[in-house]
Every structure is written in structure tokens, then in C-alpha cells.
Scaffold this motif. Structure first.
Motif, PDB file in Angstrom:
ATOM      1  N   GLY A   1      29.702   3.489  10.121  1.00 56.61           N
ATOM      2  CA  GLY A   1      31.030   3.862  10.620  1.00 56.61           C
ATOM      3  C   GLY A   1      31.845   2.942  11.269  1.00 56.61           C
ATOM      4  N   TYR A   2      33.019   2.922  10.999  1.00 55.23           N
ATOM      5  CA  TYR A   2      34.132   2.344  11.746  1.00 55.23           C
ATOM      6  C   TYR A   2      35.285   3.279  12.190  1.00 55.23           C
ATOM      7  CZ  TYR A   2      37.921  -0.795  12.713  1.00 55.23           C
ATOM      8  OH  TYR A   2      39.028  -1.344  13.307  1.00 55.23           O
ATOM      9  N   GLN A   3      35.751   3.230  13.494  1.00 54.29           N
ATOM     10  CA  GLN A   3      36.605   3.981  14.061  1.00 54.29           C
ATOM     11  C   GLN A   3      37.527   3.226  14.829  1.00 54.29           C
ATOM     12  OE1 GLN A   3      35.009   7.603  15.944  1.00 54.29           O
ATOM     13  NE2 GLN A   3      36.095   7.075  17.942  1.00 54.29           N
ATOM     14  N   ALA A   4      38.943   3.442  14.647  1.00 55.08           N
ATOM     15  CA  ALA A   4      39.751   2.544  15.588  1.00 55.08           C
ATOM     16  C   ALA A   4      40.786   3.592  16.131  1.00 55.08           C
ATOM     17  CB  ALA A   4      40.528   1.777  14.406  1.00 55.08           C
ATOM     18  N   ILE A   5      41.204   3.350  17.389  1.00 54.52           N
ATOM     19  CA  ILE A   5      42.122   4.326  18.218  1.00 54.52           C
ATOM     20  C   ILE A   5      43.563   3.349  18.453  1.00 54.52           C
ATOM     21  CG2 ILE A   5      42.563   5.511  20.446  1.00 54.52           C
ATOM     22  CD1 ILE A   5      40.313   6.354  18.652  1.00 54.52           C
ATOM     23  N   TYR A   6      44.553   3.708  18.140  1.00 55.87           N
ATOM     24  CA  TYR A   6      45.943   3.338  18.028  1.00 55.87           C
ATOM     25  C   TYR A   6      46.668   4.070  19.034  1.00 55.87           C
ATOM     26  CZ  TYR A   6      44.179   1.117  13.630  1.00 55.87           C
ATOM     27  OH  TYR A   6      43.389   0.332  12.793  1.00 55.87           O
ATOM     28  N   GLY A   7      47.916   3.461  19.398  1.00 52.11           N
ATOM     29  CA  GLY A   7      48.827   3.983  20.285  1.00 52.11           C
ATOM     30  C   GLY A   7      48.495   3.637  21.777  1.00 52.11           C
ATOM     31  N   ASP A   8      49.546   4.211  22.605  1.00 51.39           N
ATOM     32  CA  ASP A   8      49.301   4.030  23.928  1.00 51.39           C
ATOM     33  C   ASP A   8      48.265   4.846  24.895  1.00 51.39           C
ATOM     34  OD1 ASP A   8      51.349   1.880  23.834  1.00 51.39           O
ATOM     35  OD2 ASP A   8      52.873   3.423  24.061  1.00 51.39           O
ATOM     36  N   SER A   9      47.972   5.783  24.170  1.00 51.77           N
ATOM     37  CA  SER A   9      46.910   6.962  24.774  1.00 51.77           C
ATOM     38  C   SER A   9      45.689   6.991  24.189  1.00 51.77           C
ATOM     39  CB  SER A   9      47.601   8.472  24.748  1.00 51.77           C
ATOM     40  OG  SER A   9      49.049   8.302  25.277  1.00 51.77           O
ATOM     41  N   SER A  10      44.842   7.447  25.038  1.00 51.68           N
ATOM     42  CA  SER A  10      43.464   7.821  24.587  1.00 51.68           C
ATOM     43  C   SER A  10      43.402   9.065  23.635  1.00 51.68           C
ATOM     44  CB  SER A  10      42.414   8.118  25.885  1.00 51.68           C
ATOM     45  OG  SER A  10      42.384   6.787  26.607  1.00 51.68           O
ATOM     46  N   PHE A  11      42.286   9.183  23.104  1.00 54.85           N
ATOM     47  CA  PHE A  11      42.294  10.426  21.998  1.00 54.85           C
ATOM     48  C   PHE A  11      42.290  11.804  22.585  1.00 54.85           C
ATOM     49  CE2 PHE A  11      40.028  13.596  19.435  1.00 54.85           C
ATOM     50  CZ  PHE A  11      40.804  13.458  18.179  1.00 54.85           C
ATOM     51  N   PRO A  12      43.273  12.648  22.476  1.00 59.46           N
ATOM     52  CA  PRO A  12      43.432  14.031  22.986  1.00 59.46           C
ATOM     53  C   PRO A  12      42.514  15.102  22.629  1.00 59.46           C
ATOM     54  CG  PRO A  12      45.438  13.608  21.884  1.00 59.46           C
ATOM     55  CD  PRO A  12      44.522  12.483  21.688  1.00 59.46           C
ATOM     56  N   ARG A  13      41.904  15.936  23.169  1.00 62.73           N
ATOM     57  CA  ARG A  13      41.286  17.124  22.719  1.00 62.73           C
ATOM     58  C   ARG A  13      41.329  18.145  23.740  1.00 62.73           C
ATOM     59  NH1 ARG A  13      36.548  14.581  22.946  1.00 62.73           N
ATOM     60  NH2 ARG A  13      37.811  12.704  22.142  1.00 62.73           N
ATOM     61  N   VAL A  14      40.951  19.194  23.529  1.00 54.59           N
ATOM     62  CA  VAL A  14      40.855  20.416  24.467  1.00 54.59           C
ATOM     63  C   VAL A  14      39.291  20.274  25.341  1.00 54.59           C
ATOM     64  CG1 VAL A  14      40.807  22.809  25.053  1.00 54.59           C
ATOM     65  CG2 VAL A  14      42.277  22.118  23.319  1.00 54.59           C
ATOM     66  N   PHE A  15      39.514  20.212  26.901  1.00 57.03           N
ATOM     67  CA  PHE A  15      38.245  20.074  27.426  1.00 57.03           C
ATOM     68  C   PHE A  15      37.419  21.381  27.166  1.00 57.03           C
ATOM     69  CE2 PHE A  15      36.303  21.157  31.573  1.00 57.03           C
ATOM     70  CZ  PHE A  15      35.401  19.780  31.880  1.00 57.03           C
ATOM     71  N   ALA A  16      36.223  21.436  27.213  1.00 53.95           N
ATOM     72  CA  ALA A  16      35.260  19.987  27.188  1.00 53.95           C
ATOM     73  C   ALA A  16      34.567  20.017  25.746  1.00 53.95           C
ATOM     74  CB  ALA A  16      34.105  20.132  28.313  1.00 53.95           C
ATOM     75  N   ASN A  17      35.298  19.567  24.765  1.00 57.48           N
ATOM     76  CA  ASN A  17      34.882  19.440  23.383  1.00 57.48           C
ATOM     77  C   ASN A  17      34.577  18.200  23.098  1.00 57.48           C
ATOM     78  OD1 ASN A  17      34.942  22.370  22.882  1.00 57.48           O
ATOM     79  ND2 ASN A  17      37.195  22.423  22.883  1.00 57.48           N
ATOM     80  N   ILE A  18      33.548  18.131  22.025  1.00 52.11           N
ATOM     81  CA  ILE A  18      33.474  16.835  21.250  1.00 52.11           C
ATOM     82  C   ILE A  18      34.511  16.859  20.111  1.00 52.11           C
ATOM     83  CG2 ILE A  18      31.209  16.421  21.840  1.00 52.11           C
ATOM     84  CD1 ILE A  18      30.119  17.494  18.912  1.00 52.11           C
ATOM     85  N   SER A  19      34.749  15.881  19.381  1.00 52.85           N
ATOM     86  CA  SER A  19      35.811  16.033  18.264  1.00 52.85           C
ATOM     87  C   SER A  19      34.874  15.400  16.701  1.00 52.85           C
ATOM     88  CB  SER A  19      36.819  15.232  18.422  1.00 52.85           C
ATOM     89  OG  SER A  19      36.637  13.748  18.089  1.00 52.85           O
ATOM     90  N   PRO A  20      35.516  15.590  15.578  1.00 53.85           N
ATOM     91  CA  PRO A  20      34.920  15.116  14.737  1.00 53.85           C
ATOM     92  C   PRO A  20      35.124  13.627  14.518  1.00 53.85           C
ATOM     93  CG  PRO A  20      36.831  16.276  13.966  1.00 53.85           C
ATOM     94  CD  PRO A  20      36.865  16.474  15.526  1.00 53.85           C
ATOM     95  N   LEU A  21      35.609  12.933  15.252  1.00 56.94           N
ATOM     96  CA  LEU A  21      35.637  11.471  15.131  1.00 56.94           C
ATOM     97  C   LEU A  21      34.331  10.932  14.690  1.00 56.94           C
ATOM     98  CD1 LEU A  21      37.815  10.475  18.254  1.00 56.94           C
ATOM     99  CD2 LEU A  21      38.594  10.261  15.952  1.00 56.94           C
ATOM    100  N   GLY A  22      34.275   9.851  13.841  1.00 62.57           N
ATOM    101  CA  GLY A  22      33.047   9.543  13.371  1.00 62.57           C
ATOM    102  C   GLY A  22      32.098   8.855  14.266  1.00 62.57           C
ATOM    103  N   ASN A  23      32.426   8.340  15.245  1.00 67.35           N
ATOM    104  CA  ASN A  23      31.695   7.486  16.162  1.00 67.35           C
ATOM    105  C   ASN A  23      31.544   8.208  17.408  1.00 67.35           C
ATOM    106  OD1 ASN A  23      31.511   5.454  14.303  1.00 67.35           O
ATOM    107  ND2 ASN A  23      32.497   4.002  15.267  1.00 67.35           N
TER     108      ASN A  23
END
Length: 412
Positions: free
Chosen positions: A287-309
Motif C-alpha cells: 500500500g501507498y498513502q499520501a497526505i496533501y494540503g496544510d492540514s492533517s486528515f479530518p474525521r469524526v472522533f473517535a473513528n478510524i477511516s478507510p485510508l489504506g495505511n
């Protein structure tokens, strides 16, 4: 009366396939015994607690009714939750298994009862009340003693073959280690943003399966009102090739601040890819994952996300982070031991914008072993062991162990 009958005839509304409210009902009770331990070293941040370790017993009662017969069928679902402390102390709290009281001690027990009223017309279903959505923009994260839930309204429709559409409005949440309803807050990366909350999460989207269901495409939108809104585009494909089955899971998120911007500007784009190759009991992933932009990845607390990594320990989702994953799964049913599975995974990330003048780096190794008894008096018993080593130069190091026993009874 005549015009009413004519209208129904014109639209050809089929009766709900009615097994009946009582006849179609089912209920299960799961007992979940959960030991959780995290040792921290090189503490980073204000919380200098060096260890979180607790042991608890949970019970999850699920009831699902059938539908009343007729053009529109009606029913009700219910969930009952009970968590009991077996071991904890003030210097080892905050595992996510138990609530923490004002005096810094874990509660002896906590419980919740929730109901969902539902109505079904053809292949379209409306639910109001206690909800547990599992969406790319709001992933169901049942990773502790008791599952989280939300309160609101949701609708799903599968009137077109292969296409499932969903939408909903949620106004509160019951966290995995809380009994009451609370407003929702955001996480950026792994950090809860407690200075702002919202009483509205809105979502809409759909998944379309085609190519004999080997391929599916997804398009979703989620909004944590006055904090952020987020779009998602996903593609999954499975391709048999001789004795192998090749798979691809690709996704792209784009998030911005919303409404009153209670957390200020948010600028995040995230791409992930997870490729797999399966043969017999073996499955290999990269798997490869890349985060872009000025902010970290947002999600509703306290969940994981489907991001591959993303895994339940580190998220690899900080601003500008790039990460790679290698994973190996084995299903022992291939050699005559059904129910026994293992996962070994290694993820490494770098290029993190720490905001402190240096590049952030992290890595994690996970080992998961699970076994489910397949027959006999103990059928329904499952055990899972998880061991994690996670290291970082900008957040706390973690050594983690989990031991989980589950037993599920089908009551009727």
C-alpha cells in the motif's frame, strides 16, 4: 378510497416481502472480554501518563425485528450495551474501554439501551433513532469493548441493480466508552479537537457494483457542520488470474473548512492505494498513502477511516505524510485448520510537517492472530491476540497488546 387505490395501482408499489414483525425477528447476545495495554515511551505532549492498561467485560444485545406486511413495512431494532470494569487504576486509565470519572478513576460499569424505528418501501429503507453507519466518510469503528453509535435519521435505497444510495443526518453520538449522548468533535491526524463541537453530521453517497460485482465505484460527501466538509471517490476491483486473485482498493479524499469554521481553515487531500494478490491461504498486500494540503486528515472522533495505511494505533495521516505498507495474511483453513487466521503488517511513514522545524517519521509493526471455534460445544467462541510496536520522532512511542475473547449466542 377509489382514487387511493388507483394511485397505488398506477405506481405498481410491491408489497414488502413480509416474513412478519415477529416471524422475521432475531436476537443475539455477545459477551466480549477485553484486555488492553499500551506502554508509552519518549512521551510527547501534555499528557505524561506512561501506561494505559485495563481489563473489562462487555455484553452486546442486538434485536432486529421483521417487517409488518403491506406496501410499507414497519419494524424496530434495539441494542443493549453493558460494560463492567474488571481491572483499572487512576494511573492506567484512558484505554477507551471504560469511562473516566471526574476523580480520574474508571467507572465500575456503564450501560446503554437504544432503539431504531424502521420503515421499508420496496428496496428503500428509512431508519430513525440509534444508528451505526459504516461509510467512507464515517467508518464504523468497533475496536474497543462496546461499539459506538449515533442518533439521527438515515435512508438507504437499492432500487437500481448494483447501485446503493444512502443519506442521513446525525445529531449526536454515543462514544465507545460512554453511555450518554454527546455532540460530535473532529480529529485531525490523531489529535481530538475538543475546543469545538457540532450537533450535525450530514452525509450522502453511493456505491455502484458492476463487471459481475468484481468492480465497484463510490462517491460520497460528509459534513461535520461548521467544522469541515469532505468528499470521497473510491474504486475497488478484483480480478481472477489463474490460481491468483488480484485486487485493488483506491481512494481519494478532499476536505475543507465548513460554515462558521470553528476549527479555522482546513485544507486536506488524501490519496491511498492498497493492492493485493491472493492464492490459496496466502494474501499479500502493498500500500501507498499520501497526505496533501496544510492540514492533517479530518474525521469524526473517535473513528478510524478507510485510508489504506490507517490502523488502530498509528494513522499515518498527518500533514504531508507519505507512507508505505507491506502486509501478509494467512488463512489456515488452506491446510485443514479452519477458523485460524494471522496478519503481519509493517508500515513506515515520513515527510510529516510537524510544524517544529524537522521532518516527522513513524513506523509500525502489527501482528494479529485470531481463532474462531467452528463446531462443538464451544462453537461461537472467538479469540484474538494483537501485538504492536510503533515508533515516532514527533509523537509518543507505543508498545501495545490486546487479548479479546468473544462468545455469541443466537437467542432466536
Amino acid at each position: 378510497m377509489a382514487s387511493s387505490g388507483l394511485a397505488v395501482g398506477m405506481f405498481h408499489l410491491p408489497a414488502v416481502a413480509g416474513e412478519g414483525f415477529i416471524e422475521g425477528s432475531s436476537a443475539t447476545l455477545q459477551a466480549r472480554n477485553y484486555y488492553f495495554s499500551r506502554d508509552y515511551s519518549d512521551m510527547v505532549g501534555a499528557n505524561q501518563q506512561s501506561r494505559a492498561e485495563e481489563w473489562a467485560q462487555g455484553f452486546i444485545l442486538n434485536f432486529k425485528s421483521g417487517y409488518t406486511p403491506g406496501v410499507v413495512g414497519f419494524g424496530v431494532d434495539a441494542i443493549g450495551l453493558l460494560g463492567i470494569k474488571l481491572d483499572s487504576s487512576p494511573d492506567r486509565v484512558n484505554t477507551g474501554l471504560l469511562p473516566v470519572k471526574d476523580d480520574g478513576r474508571a467507572a465500575d460499569e456503564y450501560s446503554r439501551l437504544g432503539a431504531t424505528f424502521k420503515a421499508k418501501l420496496s428496496n428503500t429503507e428509512l431508519k430513525v433513532g440509534e444508528l451505526q453507519p459504516n461509510l467512507p466518510v464515517l467508518t464504523f469503528s468497533d475496536i474497543r469493548l462496546l461499539p459506538p453509535s449515533y442518533q439521527g435519521v438515515a435512508v438507504s435505497s437499492s432500487e437500481i441493480a448494483g447501485l446503493t444510495l444512502q443519506g442521513g443526518h446525525l445529531n449526536s453520538t454515543s462514544l465507545r466508552n460512554e453511555a450518554g449522548d454527546e455532540k460530535m468533535i473532529a480529529m485531525l491526524g490523531h489529535l481530538p479537537q475538543r475546543r469545538a463541537d457540532s450537533d450535525a453530521f450530514n452525509y450522502a453517497g453511493g456505491d455502484y457494483a458492476f463487471n459481475e460485482k468484481r468492480t465497484s465505484a463510490s462517491l460520497w460527501y460528509g459534513q461535520l457542520e461548521d467544522i469541515y466538509h469532505q468528499g470521497f471517490l473510491g474504486l475497488k476491483h478484483s480480478q481472477p488470474l489463474g490460481d491468483w486473485v488480484l485486487g485493488a482498493n483506491l481512494g481519494y479524499f478532499d476536505a475543507k473548512e465548513d460554515g462558521d469554521q470553528l476549527l479555522g481553515k482546513i485544507d486536506n487531500q488524501a490519496f491511498y492505494s492498497l493492492l493485493s494478490a491472493k492464492r490459496g491461504g496466502h494474501t499479500f498486500y502493498v500500500g501507498y498513502q499520501a497526505i496533501y494540503g496544510d492540514s492533517s486528515f479530518p474525521r469524526v472522533f473517535a473513528n478510524i477511516s478507510p485510508l489504506g495505511n490507517e490502523v488502530p494505533t498509528y494513522e499515518f495521516a498527518f500533514a504531508d505524510e507519505r507512507s508505505w505498507q507491506a502486509r501478509y495474511d494467512y488463512d489456515f483453513s488452506a491446510i485443514g485448520l479452519p477458523g485460524l487466521t494471522t496478519t503481519l503488517r509493517y508500515i513506515t511513514g515520513d515527510n510529516v510537517d510537524t510544524g517544529k522545524g524537522f521532518e516527522g517519521k513513524d513506523r509500525e509493526r502489527d501482528l494479529d492472530i485470531g481463532y474462531a471455534v467452528q463446531s462443538g460445544a464451544l462453537k461461537g467462541l472467538g479469540v484474538r491476540v494483537r501485538n504492536v510496536t510503533a515508533r515516532s520522532n514527533y509523537r509518543s512511542d507505543i508498545d501495545e497488546n490486546r487479548l479479546i475473547f468473544t462468545y455469541t449466542w443466537a437467542l432466536f
